[in-house]
Design a protein around this motif. Sequence first.
Motif, mmCIF file in Angstrom:
data_model
loop_
_atom_site.group_PDB
_atom_site.id
_atom_site.type_symbol
_atom_site.label_atom_id
_atom_site.label_comp_id
_atom_site.label_asym_id
_atom_site.label_seq_id
_atom_site.Cartn_x
_atom_site.Cartn_y
_atom_site.Cartn_z
ATOM 1 N N THR A 28 -85.049 -50.977 -9.025
ATOM 2 C CA THR A 28 -86.143 -50.586 -8.140
ATOM 3 C C THR A 28 -87.378 -51.457 -8.346
ATOM 4 O O THR A 28 -87.865 -51.584 -9.467
ATOM 5 C CB THR A 28 -86.541 -49.124 -8.423
ATOM 6 O OG1 THR A 28 -85.393 -48.314 -8.283
ATOM 7 C CG2 THR A 28 -87.630 -48.643 -7.477
ATOM 8 N N GLY A 29 -87.858 -52.063 -7.263
ATOM 9 C CA GLY A 29 -89.083 -52.862 -7.333
ATOM 10 C C GLY A 29 -88.911 -54.188 -8.047
ATOM 11 O O GLY A 29 -89.873 -54.910 -8.256
ATOM 12 N N ASN A 110 -83.958 -52.098 -14.712
ATOM 13 C CA ASN A 110 -84.236 -50.817 -14.062
ATOM 14 C C ASN A 110 -85.700 -50.455 -14.232
ATOM 15 O O ASN A 110 -86.394 -50.996 -15.090
ATOM 16 C CB ASN A 110 -83.328 -49.705 -14.628
ATOM 17 C CG ASN A 110 -83.534 -49.466 -16.112
ATOM 18 O OD1 ASN A 110 -84.642 -49.203 -16.564
ATOM 19 N ND2 ASN A 110 -82.453 -49.545 -16.880
ATOM 20 N N ALA A 111 -86.163 -49.551 -13.376
ATOM 21 C CA ALA A 111 -87.458 -48.919 -13.535
ATOM 22 C C ALA A 111 -87.197 -47.613 -14.281
ATOM 23 O O ALA A 111 -86.210 -46.937 -13.988
ATOM 24 C CB ALA A 111 -88.077 -48.638 -12.175
ATOM 25 N N ILE A 229 -88.283 -51.446 -17.078
ATOM 26 C CA ILE A 229 -89.712 -51.593 -16.852
ATOM 27 C C ILE A 229 -90.278 -50.176 -16.860
ATOM 28 O O ILE A 229 -89.802 -49.308 -16.105
ATOM 29 C CB ILE A 229 -90.013 -52.260 -15.480
ATOM 30 C CG1 ILE A 229 -89.300 -53.606 -15.349
ATOM 31 C CG2 ILE A 229 -91.517 -52.379 -15.270
ATOM 32 C CD1 ILE A 229 -89.668 -54.638 -16.373
ATOM 33 N N ILE A 230 -91.251 -49.945 -17.701
ATOM 34 C CA ILE A 230 -91.817 -48.596 -17.821
ATOM 35 C C ILE A 230 -92.830 -48.392 -16.683
ATOM 36 O O ILE A 230 -93.880 -49.040 -16.648
ATOM 37 C CB ILE A 230 -92.500 -48.398 -19.199
ATOM 38 C CG1 ILE A 230 -91.512 -48.717 -20.334
ATOM 39 C CG2 ILE A 230 -93.074 -46.990 -19.322
ATOM 40 C CD1 ILE A 230 -90.237 -47.896 -20.354
ATOM 41 N N THR A 231 -92.485 -47.491 -15.758
ATOM 42 C CA THR A 231 -93.310 -47.314 -14.555
ATOM 43 C C THR A 231 -94.141 -46.038 -14.582
ATOM 44 O O THR A 231 -95.000 -45.831 -13.730
ATOM 45 C CB THR A 231 -92.422 -47.297 -13.295
ATOM 46 O OG1 THR A 231 -91.452 -46.253 -13.451
ATOM 47 C CG2 THR A 231 -91.727 -48.620 -13.088
ATOM 48 N N GLU A 250 -95.328 -50.098 -9.677
ATOM 49 C CA GLU A 250 -95.493 -50.484 -11.091
ATOM 50 C C GLU A 250 -94.411 -51.473 -11.510
ATOM 51 O O GLU A 250 -94.672 -52.393 -12.284
ATOM 52 C CB GLU A 250 -95.465 -49.236 -11.995
ATOM 53 C CG GLU A 250 -96.676 -48.342 -11.832
ATOM 54 C CD GLU A 250 -98.021 -49.052 -12.103
ATOM 55 O OE1 GLU A 250 -98.057 -50.022 -12.873
ATOM 56 O OE2 GLU A 250 -99.028 -48.626 -11.511
ATOM 57 N N ALA A 251 -93.216 -51.288 -11.008
ATOM 58 C CA ALA A 251 -92.125 -52.216 -11.357
ATOM 59 C C ALA A 251 -92.443 -53.604 -10.822
ATOM 60 O O ALA A 251 -92.273 -54.610 -11.525
ATOM 61 C CB ALA A 251 -90.800 -51.701 -10.797
#
Length: 269
Positions: A28-29, A110-111, A229-231, A250-251
């Motif tokens: 995502t993102g 991944n997010a 990725i920490i969203t 955020e991603a």
Amino acid sequence: MLEKINETTEFLKSAGFNGPQAGIVLGTGLGGLAAKIDNPLEVDYSEIPNFPVSTVEGHEGKLIYGDFGGKKVVAMKGRFHYYEGYGPEDVVLPIRVLKYLGIRHLFLSNAAGGVNPLFQIGDIMIITDHINLMPNPLTGKNDDRIGPRFPDMSEAYDRGLIEKALLIAGKNGIRIRTGIYLATTGPTFETPAEYKYFRIIGADSVGMSTVPEVIVARHMGLPCFAVSIITDLGVEGKIEYITHEMVQREAEKAEAGMTRIMTELIAVT
Ligand code: HPA
């Protein structure tokens, strides 16, 4: 299953997807990496026999073949999630096809929500291990031609790749975390009590993907490297209202650092 895998693999070979060395799954993102693939050949998932069709916004649903990090790669821009209603076997068919196309390593992103209290939004976490709370995609009759009935999971995430990625991050001044990813079915984000529970049982990040893909990759002996990725934060006192759009945003912000690590890592594998 093997017939389906072979049919899809042959289709892609005839579309020009020849001898990729690495497979990449973009979360995502995190689809921006796809734009860095040179000489791209693109096929929509809807045109690929036996591929499910992605239904989530921000997951475009394309398979892209081309040059990246000096290697031939195949990237999945958009992945399939259990919560979309596919069977566990359908979610992972593309990963099996990538292996049958010839990839030697699988790179995933991944997010995710951060449950480690030291984490901040925007952090890049290299996944060192996982906890699977989703249905196992290997449930059912095993096909020994694909992999063993009882696959080993002692090193789900390749230690050599993790070491190399840490060096690459250091050299580029990218702050990196390492930790354990916990996979839930979704589609709900967690309640505060669930985040707390996931932290207590050993998770650093939580999300709705990646683990089924890693399980089938390991079933076939494919080394894996994955990052979260920490969203958003699932930490007491820091939990806020969250939407899919916020996760995407955020991603996207952390995407450049992840792409740099993936580029250099693929170049040295
Ligand atoms: N929980 C589950 N999945 C997620 C989260 C989360 O907090 N953030 C992004 N994907």
